[in-house]
Design a protein around this motif. Structure first.
Motif, short mmCIF file in Angstrom:
data_model
loop_
_atom_site.label_atom_id
_atom_site.label_comp_id
_atom_site.label_asym_id
_atom_site.label_seq_id
_atom_site.Cartn_x
_atom_site.Cartn_y
_atom_site.Cartn_z
N PHE A 1 0.83 -1.21 0.00
CA PHE A 1 0.00 0.00 0.00
C PHE A 1 0.85 1.25 0.00
O PHE A 1 0.45 2.29 -0.51
CB PHE A 1 -0.93 0.01 1.22
N THR A 2 2.00 1.18 0.60
CA THR A 2 2.80 2.38 0.72
C THR A 2 3.85 2.50 -0.36
O THR A 2 4.67 3.42 -0.35
CB THR A 2 3.50 2.40 2.09
N LYS A 3 3.82 1.61 -1.28
CA LYS A 3 4.77 1.72 -2.40
C LYS A 3 4.40 2.92 -3.27
O LYS A 3 3.26 3.39 -3.28
CB LYS A 3 4.70 0.45 -3.25
N GLU A 4 5.37 3.35 -4.03
CA GLU A 4 5.11 4.47 -4.92
C GLU A 4 4.08 4.07 -5.96
O GLU A 4 4.22 3.05 -6.64
CB GLU A 4 6.40 4.90 -5.61
N ASP A 5 3.03 4.82 -6.04
CA ASP A 5 1.95 4.50 -6.98
C ASP A 5 2.32 5.07 -8.34
O ASP A 5 1.85 6.11 -8.76
CB ASP A 5 0.64 5.12 -6.48
N TRP A 6 3.16 4.33 -9.01
CA TRP A 6 3.78 4.89 -10.21
C TRP A 6 2.96 4.57 -11.45
O TRP A 6 2.76 3.40 -11.80
CB TRP A 6 5.18 4.32 -10.34
N PRO B 1 4.65 7.54 -17.33
CA PRO B 1 4.23 8.69 -18.16
C PRO B 1 3.94 8.29 -19.60
O PRO B 1 3.18 8.97 -20.29
CB PRO B 1 5.42 9.64 -18.08
N ILE C 1 -5.16 2.14 -15.40
CA ILE C 1 -5.79 1.98 -14.08
C ILE C 1 -6.95 0.99 -14.13
O ILE C 1 -7.16 0.19 -13.23
CB ILE C 1 -6.26 3.35 -13.56
N GLU D 1 5.05 -3.22 -15.99
CA GLU D 1 5.14 -1.82 -15.63
C GLU D 1 4.32 -1.47 -14.40
O GLU D 1 4.24 -0.32 -14.01
CB GLU D 1 4.66 -0.94 -16.80
N SER E 1 2.96 -0.98 -6.93
CA SER E 1 2.07 -0.65 -5.83
C SER E 1 0.81 -1.51 -5.84
O SER E 1 0.84 -2.68 -6.20
CB SER E 1 1.74 0.85 -5.92
N MET E 2 -0.32 -0.92 -5.49
CA MET E 2 -1.54 -1.71 -5.32
C MET E 2 -2.09 -2.21 -6.64
O MET E 2 -2.77 -3.23 -6.69
CB MET E 2 -2.60 -0.85 -4.59
N LYS E 3 -1.78 -1.49 -7.70
CA LYS E 3 -2.29 -1.97 -8.99
C LYS E 3 -1.63 -3.30 -9.33
O LYS E 3 -2.27 -4.21 -9.86
CB LYS E 3 -2.02 -0.92 -10.07
N MET F 1 -3.24 -5.81 -7.13
CA MET F 1 -4.54 -6.30 -7.59
C MET F 1 -4.39 -7.43 -8.60
O MET F 1 -5.13 -8.41 -8.57
CB MET F 1 -5.35 -5.15 -8.17
#
Lengths: 478, 317, 100, 122, 537
Positions: free
Chosen positions: B60-65, B68, B76, B220, B223-225, B228
């Motif tokens: 959860f606290t990872k960079e939600d990268w 670009p 998402i 690529e 984080s939470m993505k 999931m």
């Protein structure tokens, strides 16, 4: 199950066997013979049906299909055309296709099966299924050639066209189904005759179906790309497309028209009238501008089916001067078979010529290959409707029928269109006559000569002595 | 008025599922450790049970990268689709005679539809990442899932023939005499293969195996993505296990113990079986995987269907 | 439940959208997609009508149309791949080798 | 059919997934320190576009899937009514499956699923 | 089978000629000649064995079922009118052959084949008694004719052939529609479905449509005739056709139009024909004057003759629609006389062209010095065509005018002014080509030579050897006069014309009964008092 299904079953078996054979052992010869066997057995079983039983006993129908003497004859015609094209196919494929020759037969059989189904379909479901079987096989047939870059383009064009056509047709079917709750032709025929004049929605449905069929027949507002397809496709595919597919589609159109009270539907009638006139004139006018014999044939077929549409007006038209209610049907059958036989002849002649696409390639053909040129000329004259050829008798029947039913108004257009047509039919002949240089030509094989003579004799003898043919048609229809 | 239980049941099921999925990661690591003669996570909490919590906090606290270069919206949505589709599948599973979210007549078709839809998630993830590894992985995964879906459906039909219904409840009811694993051994095997491939688990995890193409379609993701996708995969495993239980092993039926326990036991067994597969079987090559599916499993599935029909007809009269 | 009228209207709408897409889109893939949308509209109409009349003919047609859609796409995609290989483009307007 | 619990369940799923995303977003450390605007390619600077040509087998798989899946649909229907249609139905379905088999044999022999041999693509 | 034989003989002859080219280059022309002669002999033998001019009107071949479905029969019959025209056809066929003898050098087999098929078609037209059969022959004779023009014609041959074919085909289609409509309406009125002329003629249809049906027939026939608005194909076709084809075209093909008017339009539509008569007579008058004026302004000899044909055939049209005995006799006579004189003129032009490679009046002149025999013949036929008494043309025109005067004096007066104009253009032609200075024949030759190269005609003999020979001829003025064969042919035609002019009685005897029959069907108010009266001429 009855004997009537035998041809279709035979074709089915042939298709499966052929598919298996191709998968296990590729052999052009083998594929050729399997196809031939399938077609011949189907044709013979169909003929024996005609021979064995009394004509009136031929009527048979179930939920999805209905058979009549008319459908049997049409099927025989269809199978005959297929057999004739099949006969020429081996040589042609050997000459023009480097690899993968066998699948062509497969697609040919599939298209034949689809067309066969369309002729006897009695239900929108079976009609639709057969139609798609045919159309999708045709996409394959048209896009078949790998050596020829245009072939794929023609294929995708045909795919889109036929998909649009089917979508429209389906929409029409869906609307009619929404209105009536049935998909059976028979049901429609019975229930529409005694109900009140058809509603708006029903008319819209009919028009949608008509548009779809017009696409399939490439009649005028829907004729774009037809010539492209004709030009881009391999020659045998073109031949099949312009004979088999159109035969089947027209039969369906006739069938639909024959049922129900379309005849009283003024909107539909007006539409068909306009399409008929426009097809006759525009088809031939566009053919004038073409430089490729295939495009000429493509556009001329538009106008020929425009002529045929006239006959649709005669059904159920009460003012029959000849006291002969089946005459329009006879005329339809006669014209259709005359045109298709002639056209098949034309294509098989073109298949025998090496450079077939552009008109210039035919220059001086009369002096280098007299037999080819003579047969092509006769076929052209038949298409133009000059007496002593089959085409003339067809036109004669057509005109007689429409005069006897007092449908006079299309006839002036017919005359004008025929005269315009003469221009380009004669142009083909003239090109063959020009340039006296005798080019070097490869000698023709015996089979080639035989089939050319067969075409000449068929077109000429049926045109000169049509009595037997006419009687057969009469007995079939009557 | 909607009954409270109608709202409560789904909620409980959802929570249980999420927890189960989370803890099955722990289960996998422990079991793999045992089979590979090592310990696995054992520091956080008793038997390392709280390792899951630690992982969760970390993820959860990872960079939600969001890269670009990626297509942001699709990027998402993709993991969401996977989660939603897999979780939706549980809605039709009869956990016990009275614990079931919804009873569909055509439940099996619903299952097939959902598994088809989850392909979208993977394709979208691959495309939106705009990275070569991701795209390659996505293509492979999609091809694999599509291929195996055909005979997954066909294999299921053996069960349908016998039970005469698409409804899972009726299928479970039809197994009151004997489990379908007995009459459908071939169908079970096929479904197992297909299930493994559908949830792209080892040994059929080539599209996303580290040794093949980095991490496949979620290269690529972070984080939470990523989480999931990760949880989605475990949910998938649980779902397939639950389906196998329902279709071939009598569902919740069993002596003595309450149905829900039977169901969970059976399902847990299959989850463990999946983990065992990962430990025990080497990966095939991708082309081997595909041609095995099409040229062996598909004919077998057709054959199975035909044989089942013959079987059913001869026994039926 | 939803009234049949709305379903019918939706299906006509889908058909119209498909037709419009067919006419306006220049990319072959989108043309094929538009065709699918048209077919979907038709399918919806069949199912709605089937529901309305309480017979199954419409649903049978639904299956058949589905098959058609699938085979059309199969054949179409095969051709699209071929054409893309040849022309490096899927624009309908570039398909002009056969003109005139 | 569609019960309240199903609808509730669906909403709950969506909310859960959204929450997961939002929470992770809220806890996001947002470091912009690295040069991370390139796709990951094992530490090598990426070359070329991702819009590359695909092995034609992917298309073949897609097309085969579409076709066989649709044909499977017919079998789904049949499997529901095996008992009702009885032996005639079985014969028909058998013929159908036979045709499918032959088509499959054809496809396999054509090398549609033969990934190894092709050199071009990918 | 007698009459069928007449059609079949040239048909088979055509195939033989086509095939025989493989055996020998010259075989086709001998076969063609023999075939024509045999047919002619057969025709005469029929005439001798069955006395046609006696009471028996028709020499009929029993109708054979052809398309029983629609009661279409293969019914051939011959009466005096047919016989006369058949005689003309075959004789002119021989004349054409004689002019083809040395002119046609390429694809001989196919040429003679087509030639004979054309003749077969024309014979069929004159014999057919079933309307559909008639139509079939009518169309079929066009196809080989088309080939004759398109393959062996002059520089602009394709255009001309196409125009010829399209015009006649369009007319033919109208006729087809009319035939069918006629039959259908006849069936409706009498309950008899028949395409047979002799059935249809017994009960003329009573219908509003009759007028339009009649018009369909009329248009088909006057296109072929040709009368004024539809004549434009004729000058092109005549000019571009090879001489033998020109001869057939002018001498026989045009007559089928007149024959059709006499045979079909008048008896089948007595009332409608009356209705259209004023219009037709106007057209006839316009044709006569217009043709003459156009002929006067031509410099191309063939075109000149072609336009004179328009003028002359105007008399036939006038005669047909005057509905009286004199006029009909005149029309028939005009057809015969015009056939002879015009084909002779075409042959002469062909000969001139063969020798000088030009047909341009401005490049000719003073031929009398070089080619006295040819010029003499030219003079004779020129004078004949302007209607000098003593020739067939004079009698014909006189009779037509006489008849027309009774019916509609104004038209007669207008038409007679055509006679004067005829004198003007004929004399101009004679004067410009045969008399006058032998003006720069040599330069015209070199002109012709260069233009010959530029407008290269595939079918001209352009091999180097022949060209050298031709140049040689030009330098030494070694241009041969009429050969014996040519002279003989022309002499015979002279003789024919003179006999017609001096002793037309046998012809009248032959056709009178047919014309009487036609007239009685029309039931014109202007019944001739007695057929014997006119014969006093």
């Amino acid at each position: 199950m009855s004997l009537h299904y035998l041809p279709a079953i035979t074709l089915n078996i042939a298709i499966l066997v052929l598919l298996l054979v191709i998968a296990l052992k590729r052999s052009h010869q083998l594929a050729f013979y399997i196809t031939g066997a399938g077609l011949f057995i189907a044709c013979f079983s169909q003929c024996s049906l005609l021979r064995a039983s009394h004509l009136s006993e031929l009527h048979f129908s179930d939920e999805l299909f209905s058979f009549s003497s008319m459908s049997v004859v049409l099927s025989v015609l269809l199978l005959g055309i297929l057999i004739f094209i099949w006969l020429q196919l081996h040589t042609w494929l050997e000459k023009h296709e480097a690899n993968h020759k066998e699948e062509f037969y497969l697609l040919l059989l599939l298209a034949g099966l689809g067309a066969l189904g369309m002729i006897v379909s009695e239900h929108f479901a079976s009609f639709f299924l057969s139609l798609e079987l045919m159309s999708l096989s045709f996409v394959g047939l048209i896009a078949y050639s790998q050596s020829q870059p245009n072939s794929q383009e023609a294929g995708i064009k045909y795919l889109i066209l036929s998909a649009v056509a089917s979508a429209f047709m389906l929409m029409g079917i869906a609307i009619i189904y929404l209105q009536t709750g049935s998909l059976s032709f028979q049901y429609l025929a019975e229930n529409l005759n005694n109900t009140t004049p058809s509603s708006m929605l029903f008319t819209i449905g009919l028009i949608f179906i008509l548009i779809g069929l017009l696409f399939k027949l490439s009649l005028v507002p829907c004729h774009l790309w037809v010539a492209d397809i004709f030009e881009g496709a391999p020659l045998p595919s073109t031949a099949l497309l312009s004979t088999v597919s159109k035969l089947a589609s027209f039969v369906v159109l006739w069938k639909l028209f024959h049922l129900g009270n379309w005849q009283e539907n003024q909107v539909v009638l007006t539409l068909i009238g306009m399409v008929a006139v426009a097809s006759m004139l525009i088809g031939n006018l566009l053919a004038l501008l073409q430089n490729s014999i295939l495009r000429i044939l493509a556009f001329s077929s538009i106008s020929h089916f425009g002529y045929l549409l006239i006959l649709l007006f005669l059904f159920n038209h009460n003012a029959d001067l000849l006291d002969n209610p089946t005459f329009p049907l006879e005329a339809l059958l006669f014209y259709l078979s005359a045109y298709l036989i002639t056209l098949t002849g034309a294509f098989s002649i073109l298949m025998k010529l090496e450079e077939e696409k552009s008109l210039e390639a035919l220059t001086g053909l009369f002096w280098s290959k007299p037999l080819h040129a003579a047969s092509l000329s006769i076929v052209m004259l038949s298409l133009a409707g000059i007496p002593l050829t089959l085409g003339f008798m067809g036109k004669f029947y057509l005109v007689t029928a429409s005069i006897s039913y007092q449908v006079i108004w299309p006839l002036p257009f017919l005359v004008i269109a025929s005269v315009i047509g003469l221009f380009f039919y004669l142009r083909v002949i003239m090109v063959m006559l020009s340039s006296t240089q005798t080019r070097h030509s490869s000698p023709s094989t015996a089979g080639e000569v035989a089939s050319l003579w067969f075409i000449i004799l068929l077109v000429m003898s049926l045109g000169t002595f049509p009595a037997l043919f006419a009687d057969t048609i009469k007995s079939v229809v009557g | 008025m909607i009954e409270l239980s109608a709202l409560l049941t789904p909620l409980i099921i959802l929570i249980v599922l999420l927890l189960a999925a989370a803890w099955s990661t722990w289960l996998e690591r422990r079991l793999l450790g045992i089979w590979q003669d090592r310990l696995g996570p054992n520091r956080v909490g008793p038997f390392g049970l709280l390792q899951v919590i630690a992982d969760m906090i970390k993820i959860f606290t990872k960079e939600d990268w969001i890269p670009p270069f990626a297509d942001k919206a699709l990027f998402i949505i993709a993991p969401m689709i996977l989660m939603i589709m897999t979780l939706l599948g549980f809605a039709i599973i009869p956990f016990s005679p009275d614990i079931q979210i919804v009873e569909f007549d055509n439940a099996l078709l619903f299952v097939l539809a959902l598994s088809s839809l989850s392909v979208y998630s993977i394709m979208l993830a691959g495309f939106s990442s705009n990275s070569k590894y991701a795209l390659l992985g996505a293509m492979r995964t999609a091809a694999q899932m599509l291929s195996y879906e055909v005979f997954m459906g066909l294999a299921l039909m053996g069960v349908v023939v016998i039970a005469g219904s698409f409804s899972l409840n009726e299928i479970v009811a039809a197994q009151s005499d004997y489990w379908f694993i007995l009459s459908q051994p071939l169908g079970f095997l096929l479904f197992l293969f297909a299930g493994v491939a559908e949830s792209h688990r080892a040994p059929f995890d080539l599209p996303e195996a580290e040794t093949e193409i980095v991490a496949g379609f979620h290269t690529e993701y972070a984080s939470m993505k990523f989480g999931m996708f990760f949880i989605g995969e475990y949910l998938g495993v649980i779902f397939i296990s639950a389906l196998i239980t329902t279709l071939y092993f009598g569902g919740w039926q069993g002596p003595m113990l309450p149905p829900i326990i039977w169901f969970m036991l059976k399902t847990a067994l299959f989850v463990m079986f999946f983990i065992l597969l990962r430990a025990a079987i080497p990966r095939p090559r991708y082309d081997q995987l595909m041609s095995f599916g099409w040229s062996v499993l598909l004919p077998l599935a057709l054959l199975n269907l035909l044989l089942t029909a013959v079987w059913q007809l001869t026994l039926g009269f | 439940m939803i009234e049949t009228t709305w379903v019918i209207i939706l299906s006509f709408l889908l058909f119209a959208i498909g037709t419009f897409g067919l006419l306006s889109r220049r990319n072959l893939l989108f043309v094929l997609l538009s065709l699918e949308i048209m077919l979907n509209g038709i399918i919806l109409l069949f199912v709605a009508a089937s529901n309305l009349h309480g017979n199954n003919d419409g649903q049978i047609m639904y299956l058949l149309v589905l098959t058609l859609a699938a085979s059309e796409v199969a054949v179409g995609l095969a051709l699209v791949v071929q054409i893309y290989k040849q022309q490096q483009s899927l624009d309908v307007d570039t398909l002009t080798k056969l003109r005139g | 059919m569609v019960s309240a619990s199903f609808i509730f369940y669906s909403f709950a799923i969506i909310i859960v997934t959204l929450t997961m995303l939002l929470v992770s977003h809220a806890l996001n450390p947002r470091g912009q320190k690295r040069k991370n605007s390139y796709p990951y390619e094992s530490g090598i600077v990426p070359v070329g576009d991702t819009n590359i040509r695909w092995n034609v087998n992917y298309f073949l798989i897609a097309i085969s899937f579409v076709i066989f899946d649709i044909e499977a649909v017919y079998l789904y229907l049949w499997s529901l009514v095996v008992l009702e249609t009885s032996w005639p139905g079985l014969t028909t379905a058998g013929l159908f499956i036979l045709a499918l088999f032959i088509a499959l044999i054809y496809e396999i022999k054509q090398g549609a699923f033969n990934w190894g041999k092709r050199q071009q693509g990918e | 089978m007698m009459l069928f034989t007449l059609v079949i003989l040239p048909l088979i002859g055509g195939f033989l000629a086509c095939w025989s080219q493989r055996v020998h280059q010259d075989a086709p022309k001998w076969i063609a000649a023999i075939c024509t002669l045999v047919t002619l002999a057969f025709l005469i033998s029929i005439k001798l064995t069955n006395n046609i001019e006696n009471l028996e009107l028709w020499l009929v071949d029993e109708p054979r079922a052809w398309i029983p479905r629609l009661n279409i029969t293969a019914h051939l019959a011959m009466d005096g009118l047919s016989f006369v025209l058949l005689l003309l056809t075959l004789l002119m066929g021989l004349v054409g052959l004689s002019s083809a003898w040395s002119e046609i050098n390429q694809h001989k087999g196919f040429f003679y084949g087509n030639y004979l098929w054309t003749l077969a078609g024309i014979i069929g037209v004159f014999l057919a008694m079933d309307l559909l059969l008639f139509f079939v022959f009518w169309e079929v004779m066009l196809v080989p004719m088309y080939f004759l023009i398109a393959i062996w014609g002059n520089e602009n041959r394709r255009y001309a052939a196409l125009k010829f074919f399209l015009f006649t085909q369009a007319g033919g289609l109208l006729m087809l529609l009319s035939i069918i409509a006629l039959t259908v309406i006849h069936y409706q009125q009498t309950g008899i479905l028949s395409f047979d002329y002799q059935v249809l003629v017994q009960s003329p249809i009573q219908s509003e449509l009759a007028k339009w049906i009649c018009l369909g027939f009329i248009i088909a026939f006057i296109v072929k005739l040709p009368a004024f608005p539809f004549h434009t194909w004729l000058p092109d076709a005549h000019t571009q056709a090879p001489t033998p084809a020109s001869i057939i075209l002018a001498a026989v093909l045009l007559k089928t139009g007149g024959y059709g008017l006499l045979r079909f339009v008048l008896p089948l539509f007595p009332e409608s024909a009356q209705f259209w008569a004023p219009l037709m007579m106007t057209l006839a008058g316009v044709s006569i004057i217009y043709g003459a004026i156009m002929a006067f302004s031509q410099t191309d000899l063939k075109r000149l003759v072609a336009y004179s044909s328009v003028s002359h055939m105007g008399f036939v049209l006038l005669g047909c629609f005057s509905f009286n005995f004199y006029a009909l006799q005149g029309a028939v006579m005009q057809m015969l006389a015009h056939g002879l004189s015009t084909s002779a003129l075409f042959m002469l032009v062909g000969l001139i062209q063969h020798r000088f490679h030009t047909r341009d009046l401005n490049h000719l002149g003073g031929l009398w010095h070089t080619l006295p025999k040819l010029s003499a013949m030219g003079l004779f036929f020129g004078v004949a065509s302007l209607g000098m008494p003593g020739m067939g043309n004079f009698i014909a025109e006189l009779l037509v005018l006489l008849g027309a005067f009774k019916q509609a004096p104004i038209f007669a007066i207008v038409a007679s002014s055509g006679l004067i104009l005829a004198a003007v253009y004929s004399l101009r032609m004679i004067q410009k080509s045969f008399f006058g200075m032998n003006l720069n024949l040599e330069t015209s030759f070199s002109d012709k030579k260069s233009s010959d190269n530029s407008s290269k005609n595939d079918l001209d003999n352009s091999s180097a050897g022949l060209r050298a020979k031709r140049l040689n001829d030009a330098h030494t003025h070694h241009i041969t006069d009429l050969s014996v064969k040519e002279g003989l042919t022309l002499m015979l035609m002279c003789l024919g014309l003179i006999i017609m002019g001096l002793h037309p009685q046998p012809i009248f005897t032959l056709v009178n009964s047919s014309l009487m029959e036609i007239l009685s069907l029309i039931q014109s108010p202007l019944q001739p008092e007695s057929p014997l009266l006119e014969v006093q001429l």
